[in-house]
Design an enzyme around this catalytic site. Structure first.
Site, PDB file in Angstrom:
ATOM      1  N   LEU A  37       0.842  -1.208   0.000  1.00  0.00           N
ATOM      2  CA  LEU A  37       0.000   0.000   0.000  1.00  0.00           C
ATOM      3  C   LEU A  37       0.874   1.255   0.000  1.00  0.00           C
ATOM      4  O   LEU A  37       2.044   1.209   0.360  1.00  0.00           O
ATOM      5  CB  LEU A  37      -0.885   0.037   1.254  1.00  0.00           C
ATOM      6  CG  LEU A  37      -1.818  -1.133   1.535  1.00  0.00           C
ATOM      7  CD1 LEU A  37      -2.798  -0.732   2.644  1.00  0.00           C
ATOM      8  CD2 LEU A  37      -2.576  -1.583   0.309  1.00  0.00           C
ATOM      9  N   ASP A  38       0.285   2.363  -0.401  1.00  0.00           N
ATOM     10  CA  ASP A  38       0.922   3.652  -0.160  1.00  0.00           C
ATOM     11  C   ASP A  38      -0.024   4.480   0.710  1.00  0.00           C
ATOM     12  O   ASP A  38      -1.083   3.995   1.125  1.00  0.00           O
ATOM     13  CB  ASP A  38       1.301   4.356  -1.471  1.00  0.00           C
ATOM     14  CG  ASP A  38       0.102   4.663  -2.345  1.00  0.00           C
ATOM     15  OD1 ASP A  38      -1.035   4.720  -1.816  1.00  0.00           O
ATOM     16  OD2 ASP A  38       0.299   4.870  -3.554  1.00  0.00           O
ATOM     17  N   SER A  39       0.372   5.712   1.017  1.00  0.00           N
ATOM     18  CA  SER A  39      -0.403   6.486   1.990  1.00  0.00           C
ATOM     19  C   SER A  39      -1.820   6.753   1.490  1.00  0.00           C
ATOM     20  O   SER A  39      -2.772   6.789   2.279  1.00  0.00           O
ATOM     21  CB  SER A  39       0.324   7.796   2.296  1.00  0.00           C
ATOM     22  OG  SER A  39       0.472   8.541   1.101  1.00  0.00           O
ATOM     23  N   ASP A  41      -3.582   4.732  -0.442  1.00  0.00           N
ATOM     24  CA  ASP A  41      -4.326   3.480  -0.243  1.00  0.00           C
ATOM     25  C   ASP A  41      -4.820   3.390   1.204  1.00  0.00           C
ATOM     26  O   ASP A  41      -5.961   3.002   1.457  1.00  0.00           O
ATOM     27  CB  ASP A  41      -3.423   2.268  -0.511  1.00  0.00           C
ATOM     28  CG  ASP A  41      -3.117   2.061  -1.985  1.00  0.00           C
ATOM     29  OD1 ASP A  41      -3.976   2.387  -2.821  1.00  0.00           O
ATOM     30  OD2 ASP A  41      -2.027   1.550  -2.294  1.00  0.00           O
TER      31      ASP A  41
ATOM     32  N   ARG B  73      -5.932   1.676  -9.847  1.00  0.00           N
ATOM     33  CA  ARG B  73      -5.449   3.041  -9.746  1.00  0.00           C
ATOM     34  C   ARG B  73      -5.798   3.878 -10.975  1.00  0.00           C
ATOM     35  O   ARG B  73      -5.531   5.071 -11.025  1.00  0.00           O
ATOM     36  CB  ARG B  73      -3.916   3.032  -9.600  1.00  0.00           C
ATOM     37  CG  ARG B  73      -3.452   2.937  -8.176  1.00  0.00           C
ATOM     38  CD  ARG B  73      -3.906   4.161  -7.430  1.00  0.00           C
ATOM     39  NE  ARG B  73      -3.692   4.095  -6.012  1.00  0.00           N
ATOM     40  CZ  ARG B  73      -2.536   4.340  -5.421  1.00  0.00           C
ATOM     41  NH1 ARG B  73      -1.468   4.583  -6.121  1.00  0.00           N
ATOM     42  NH2 ARG B  73      -2.458   4.317  -4.119  1.00  0.00           N
TER      43      ARG B  73
END
Lengths: 83, 413
Positions: A37-39, A41, B73
């Site tokens: 994940l990233d921030s 997410d 995304r």
């Protein structure tokens, strides 16, 4: 509402919304290193849980959260589990 | 006026993601057999709308092209662009790791961008409050998200841009890519357009503008460019990416050259934001400029792929422009939109792709649903059935709201 319920809700968001592979999700899994994940997410996941349970988590509280288990502790603490 | 030392531009790959088929084989098979991609709208309940039909991309599964974690995304229009890019690279026989990434450019046009996500998140804000708006909304909906995302996924670091000129957007993308190759800014360019705007809000606006066909009971007969009974366009979606390469570097790697871009022409109507110029002056200027850039006489054009959307005014205006440029002997001029519907920002590259396939196969795709001639349209529209034709050079037109005109000249390899 027990921790298990939050764990299941978080797991559900991670799998259905963020497309994390289910077998990777464990309490000790690192959200960033292990789940990728990233921030953004993490914000997305937390927002979904906030909405589902009618709770609110501040940015400050999210700081330092790195594992699935820590996230569940934070979220479940919001409704006074065990109180 | 030709510049002798500018580099020549080859087309080596076509990646269509369209309402009539995904991939070159299905796309071309539909066009030469006159199959329409229109049908009842399935993406949302359109019962309350006066128009209930559209040309949707069927059986699209981004996970065939991109792993789910990454695919989520990207907004639907960027997903179309990504799939189209992968298909185009495969068609060109290029692995993403083959070329020097710094020498590969990307230009993906779109008319509207990520409006589906915009509508979803706007609803979230109105119904649940500002806290529930996705942090990813802006990053995913901006029109340049497709071009940027392609670079991120594929690692190409050359020139990267987005053209936003409504239904001329991917025509402009091809023109831009041609410039980059001609002037040496890139050796390979992924160029095209993507659109995924079949949403309640855009449908409502097009309905209010009376732009769409209301032939709800006969969706496959609704898009009928040049026919006297046309009543508007059929709302489409999709993407087509073309691989443009410098002819010399393409030949050096042993690429199969599908066609050459000889030149393009650009102009503005300077008339009205949506209505075409009544005599097609801007369209004629773009075609004339394309011929000049290509160093061609009008008589050398053997086929014209018309913009022809099936609107009452637009088709007449374009027909008049064609007569203005070609006089009494206009080339056969067919309308791909009779089958695909109108892919808006993806229309130009989709139709240049169709034109390249027509050149390669020496076969003109038809204008379907042509039943009653319109006396104001004096053209051979290749009615209803594909036709074998020997020809070497073709033009493809793209015009957009705003009065933007693009015409591109392509020649057999």
């Amino acid at each position: 509402m027990g921790k298990q319920e939050f764990y299941e809700a978080l797991r559900n968001v991670l799998v259905s919304r963020l497309k994390v592979e289910p077998e990777k999700i464990k309490p000790e899994a690192d959200l960033f290193e292990d789940l990728g994940l990233d921030s953004i997410d993490l914000m997305t996941a937390v927002m979904a849980i906030e909405e589902e349970f009618g709770i609110e988590v501040s940015d400050k509280e999210l700081e330092g959260i790195t594992t699935v288990g820590q996230a569940v502790d934070l979220l479940s603490g919001k409704v006074g589990v065990g109180a | 006026m030709s510049v002798p030392d500018r580099r020549r531009v080859a087309i080596t790959g076509i990646g269509p993601v369209t309402p009539v088929g995904i991939g070159v084989d299905d796309f071309w098979d539909a066009l030469v057999n006159g199959r329409s991609g229109a049908g009842p709208i399935t993406r949302f309940a359109a019962d309350d709308f006066p128009v209930k039909i559209a040309a949707e991309v069927k059986d699209f599964d981004i996970e065939k092209f991109l792993e789910p974690r990454r695919a989520r995304r990207h907004e639907r229009f960027s997903q179309f662009a990504f799939a189209a890019a992968i298909l185009a690279l495969r068609h060109a026989g290029l692995e993403p790791t083959d070329p020097d990434p710094a020498r590969v450019g990307i230009v993906i046009g779109t008319g509207i961008g990520g409006i589906a996500l915009y509508e979803e998140e706007h609803r979230a804000m109105l119904q649940r409050g500002p806290r529930f708006v996705s942090p990813e909304l802006i990053a995913m909906m901006i029109p340049n998200a497709a071009a940027g995302s392609l670079a991120i996924e594929l690692g190409f670091t050359g020139p990267n841009e987005c053209t936003v000129t409504a239904c001329a957007a991917s025509g402009h993308a091809i023109a831009r890519a041609t410039d980059w190759i001609r002037n040496g800014a890139a050796d390979v360019v992924l160029a095209g357009g993507a659109e995924a705007a079949i949403t309640p809000l855009s449908l409502a606006s097009f309905c209010s503008a009376r732009a769409l066909s209301r032939r709800n009971d006969e969706p496959t007969r609704a898009s009928r460019p040049f026919d006297a009974d046309r009543d508007g366009f059929v709302f489409g979606e999709g993407a087509t990416v073309l691989i443009l390469e410098a002819l010399d570097t393409a030949r050096a790697r042993g690429a199969r050259v599908l066609a050459e871009i000889l030149g393009y022409g650009l102009s503005a109507d300077a008339h009205h934001i949506v209505a075409p110029h009544p005599e097609g002056a801007g369209a004629a200027a773009a075609m004339t400029a394309a011929l000049a850039d290509a160093g061609l006489a009008a008589s050398e054009i053997g086929y014209l792929n018309a913009h022809a959307t099936s609107t009452p005014l637009g088709d007449v205006s374009e027909a008049q422009a064609i007569r203005k440029v070609f006089g009494d002997r206009p080339p056969p001029s067919s309308a791909t939109k009779s089958m695909t519907g109108h892919l808006l920002g993806a229309a130009g590259s989709t139709e240049i792709g169709a034109t390249v396939l027509a050149l390669g196969n020496q076969l003109l795709p038809p204008t379907i649903n042509y039943e009653t001639p319109d006396p104001r349209i004096e053209l051979d529209v290749v009615p209803n059935a594909a036709r074998a034709e020997k020809f070497n050079v073709a033009l493809s037109n793209s015009f957009g709201f705003g009065g933007h005109n693009v015409s591109v000249a392509v020649a057999a390899a």
